[in-house]
Design a protein around this motif. Sequence first.
Motif, mmCIF file in Angstrom:
data_model
loop_
_atom_site.group_PDB
_atom_site.id
_atom_site.type_symbol
_atom_site.label_atom_id
_atom_site.label_comp_id
_atom_site.label_asym_id
_atom_site.label_seq_id
_atom_site.Cartn_x
_atom_site.Cartn_y
_atom_site.Cartn_z
ATOM 1 N N HIS A 129 12.945 0.006 -21.965
ATOM 2 C CA HIS A 129 11.752 -0.025 -21.745
ATOM 3 C C HIS A 129 11.415 0.494 -20.510
ATOM 4 C CE1 HIS A 129 12.203 -3.488 -19.652
ATOM 5 N NE2 HIS A 129 12.690 -4.090 -20.727
ATOM 6 N N LYS A 130 10.069 0.734 -19.665
ATOM 7 C CA LYS A 130 9.784 1.349 -18.355
ATOM 8 C C LYS A 130 10.590 0.351 -17.472
ATOM 9 C CE LYS A 130 5.739 3.817 -16.998
ATOM 10 N NZ LYS A 130 4.456 4.073 -17.286
ATOM 11 N N ASN A 131 10.621 -0.798 -17.507
ATOM 12 C CA ASN A 131 11.129 -1.407 -16.269
ATOM 13 C C ASN A 131 12.761 -1.330 -16.202
ATOM 14 O OD1 ASN A 131 8.812 -3.044 -17.425
ATOM 15 N ND2 ASN A 131 9.095 -4.114 -15.388
ATOM 16 N N ASP A 132 13.334 -1.217 -17.540
ATOM 17 C CA ASP A 132 14.482 -0.599 -17.586
ATOM 18 C C ASP A 132 14.798 0.805 -16.683
ATOM 19 O OD1 ASP A 132 15.624 -3.023 -18.821
ATOM 20 O OD2 ASP A 132 15.126 -1.777 -20.769
ATOM 21 N N GLU B 100 20.005 12.600 -30.340
ATOM 22 C CA GLU B 100 20.697 11.377 -30.947
ATOM 23 C C GLU B 100 20.436 10.054 -30.539
ATOM 24 O OE1 GLU B 100 22.330 14.072 -29.424
ATOM 25 O OE2 GLU B 100 22.246 15.546 -31.227
ATOM 26 N N ILE B 101 20.055 10.084 -29.255
ATOM 27 C CA ILE B 101 19.706 8.615 -28.665
ATOM 28 C C ILE B 101 18.132 8.527 -28.484
ATOM 29 C CG2 ILE B 101 20.142 6.843 -26.935
ATOM 30 C CD1 ILE B 101 22.821 8.070 -26.696
ATOM 31 N N VAL B 102 17.328 7.726 -29.188
ATOM 32 C CA VAL B 102 16.006 7.604 -28.889
ATOM 33 C C VAL B 102 15.460 6.359 -28.497
ATOM 34 C CG1 VAL B 102 13.838 8.083 -30.264
ATOM 35 C CG2 VAL B 102 15.891 9.576 -30.823
ATOM 36 N N ARG B 103 14.657 6.255 -27.650
ATOM 37 C CA ARG B 103 14.115 4.912 -27.051
ATOM 38 C C ARG B 103 12.489 5.020 -27.066
ATOM 39 N NH1 ARG B 103 18.548 7.047 -23.901
ATOM 40 N NH2 ARG B 103 20.193 5.520 -23.603
ATOM 41 N N PRO B 104 12.146 4.545 -28.210
ATOM 42 C CA PRO B 104 10.631 4.606 -28.353
ATOM 43 C C PRO B 104 9.898 3.879 -27.382
ATOM 44 C CG PRO B 104 11.836 4.265 -30.445
ATOM 45 C CD PRO B 104 12.918 4.000 -29.274
ATOM 46 N N LEU B 105 10.202 2.767 -26.851
ATOM 47 C CA LEU B 105 9.585 1.769 -25.912
ATOM 48 C C LEU B 105 9.678 2.147 -24.418
ATOM 49 C CD1 LEU B 105 10.534 -1.499 -27.610
ATOM 50 C CD2 LEU B 105 8.796 0.056 -28.267
ATOM 51 N N LEU B 106 10.146 3.376 -24.053
ATOM 52 C CA LEU B 106 10.609 3.759 -22.688
ATOM 53 C C LEU B 106 9.250 4.085 -21.975
ATOM 54 C CD1 LEU B 106 13.147 4.073 -21.205
ATOM 55 C CD2 LEU B 106 12.941 6.599 -21.614
ATOM 56 N N ASN B 107 7.804 4.212 -22.646
ATOM 57 C CA ASN B 107 6.805 4.157 -22.043
ATOM 58 C C ASN B 107 5.861 2.857 -21.759
ATOM 59 O OD1 ASN B 107 7.102 6.891 -21.044
ATOM 60 N ND2 ASN B 107 6.157 7.507 -23.084
ATOM 61 N N TYR B 108 6.714 1.726 -22.364
ATOM 62 C CA TYR B 108 6.123 0.517 -22.393
ATOM 63 C C TYR B 108 6.564 -0.403 -21.231
ATOM 64 C CZ TYR B 108 3.827 1.858 -26.474
ATOM 65 O OH TYR B 108 2.908 2.550 -27.570
ATOM 66 N N LYS B 109 5.917 -1.078 -20.485
ATOM 67 C CA LYS B 109 6.282 -2.058 -19.691
ATOM 68 C C LYS B 109 6.945 -3.506 -20.400
ATOM 69 C CE LYS B 109 3.696 -0.741 -15.486
ATOM 70 N NZ LYS B 109 2.655 -1.192 -14.429
ATOM 71 N N LYS B 110 7.751 -4.122 -19.843
ATOM 72 C CA LYS B 110 8.169 -5.326 -20.438
ATOM 73 C C LYS B 110 6.966 -6.313 -20.719
ATOM 74 C CE LYS B 110 11.397 -8.481 -21.187
ATOM 75 N NZ LYS B 110 12.404 -8.349 -22.021
ATOM 76 N N GLU B 111 6.029 -6.410 -19.682
ATOM 77 C CA GLU B 111 4.955 -7.321 -19.895
ATOM 78 C C GLU B 111 4.208 -7.009 -21.141
ATOM 79 O OE1 GLU B 111 1.729 -5.898 -17.010
ATOM 80 O OE2 GLU B 111 3.616 -6.444 -15.979
ATOM 81 N N GLU B 112 4.056 -5.481 -21.414
ATOM 82 C CA GLU B 112 3.182 -5.377 -22.548
ATOM 83 C C GLU B 112 4.236 -5.531 -23.838
ATOM 84 O OE1 GLU B 112 0.969 -1.193 -21.517
ATOM 85 O OE2 GLU B 112 3.101 -1.154 -20.822
ATOM 86 N N ILE B 113 5.518 -5.331 -23.772
ATOM 87 C CA ILE B 113 6.262 -5.824 -25.055
ATOM 88 C C ILE B 113 6.205 -7.222 -25.362
ATOM 89 C CG2 ILE B 113 8.914 -5.753 -25.893
ATOM 90 C CD1 ILE B 113 9.047 -3.318 -24.043
ATOM 91 N N LEU B 114 6.174 -8.025 -24.227
ATOM 92 C CA LEU B 114 6.220 -9.634 -24.464
ATOM 93 C C LEU B 114 4.506 -10.059 -24.962
ATOM 94 C CD1 LEU B 114 8.051 -10.840 -21.221
ATOM 95 C CD2 LEU B 114 8.919 -11.115 -23.515
ATOM 96 N N LYS B 115 3.770 -9.093 -24.556
ATOM 97 C CA LYS B 115 2.443 -9.459 -25.114
ATOM 98 C C LYS B 115 2.326 -9.291 -26.673
ATOM 99 C CE LYS B 115 -2.389 -8.418 -24.332
ATOM 100 N NZ LYS B 115 -3.431 -7.188 -23.604
#
Length: 443
Positions: free
Chosen positions: A124-127, A153-168
């Motif tokens: 995610h974005k924090n990473d 070949e390697i896709v990261r769909p959550l790269l534009n989301y912050k950790k706090e957004e994912i936890l929410k």
Amino acid sequence: MLEYLIKDEIVDASDRLAVGVSGGADSMVLLWALIDKQKQMGFYFEVININHHIRGTESDADSMFVEEFCKKRKIPYKIVDVDVLKLKNDEKMSVEEAARLARFDAFRKVMKQEKLNKLFLAHHKNDQAETILMNILRGSGIGGGAGIKNTNEIVRPLLNYKKEEILKIAKEHGIDFVEDSTNKDNVHSRNFLRNVILPQIEQVYPSAVDAICAFGERCAEMNEFIVSLVSDEFIESTDGAVLVKEPVSGFNKMLVREYFKKAFETLGVFADIESKHYLLCYELFSAEVNKEVSLPHDVVARRTYGGIKITKRKDLEFNLNEYEFIKNGTIQFGTDYVIKTEVVKGHSVEYEDGVLFVDLTKVSTNAVWRTRRLGDKFAKFGTGSKKLNDYFTNQKVEVEVRDTIPLLVTGEQVLVVLGDDISENVKIDASTDEIVKITFEKI
């Protein structure tokens, strides 16, 4: 429904996806998003969980959590066990780097076995911000400043989301997940950045994560342009080595760095090469031939006549075998050469590249074929005796090649350098009765 997290352009109905799932909040949100998206599009996906065995029973419990989740919903899955601590000790690297290498090696093996064409990961974005900061602190250039990159070949769909957004999202949708206790251990460099440095930066710069990631995007754009200037004309890969050719020494330093970076990646080295290492390689252009520098992952860069050769250092395997010289016949010299000898008449002597002729009566009965040894001397045809190593230097023979060339030798006196030259001591003259023709094939 979480299908909105997976953009249509990154997945197709015909895809067979691998999904890295640790059981943590990020990967479980990604997994639920793929479950919802699959209902909409119908693609196939398979969960891969890597048990690093770093946290003992806690690691096993996390893998069991993922396994039970998949079994309950009839989702195909693989639990892969890796010994990170053994890899760390064997390869003399950090736990973080060993875990990363073990993870991706496991992903590759499962994907090949199951014919899966894309790997979905939950960075995610924090990473991304942490990765960019770590790369900068390690002395990385623009490529490292770009941070984590999505590929075909390697896709990261959550790269534009912050950790706090994912936890929410996880809380709002009642998504269960497990906590990795090692994430709180600030001994690890990434955890120290995550838990100590970034929070302190955000106290002064609340938008620090967004700003760092925006910087990474600009670096990625610049890096893409620079990489487009790298031409295959000036880089050559052969036999486990990569040659960055001489003309590159006159290029802009930023471009030179990209040539060396491509050389390292061609050898399979993607990490731990820092600015100081690129500088060492660049400075070799001004060094004498055969000077070398040691680099991470047992890589060595050596000045050669054609440029800078990048190879992975191997333990020298000195060939102590000796092969009897026979005047008529064929011998196999190690695994690399077949040497042919034949007695011929004087009128059959026709000189051509790689073919040598010697006076048989001048070849001692105890002559043998072997590779070079300390103290060998060679009286090149038409010149005086000198150290064999000096002869190789004059002939511009690369250091790593010298140990493989078959020599016909009596004691320390080299009579024949296969395919290249003969000693003054075995030359044909008017009194020669028996002539031996020496040819070879390289296997």
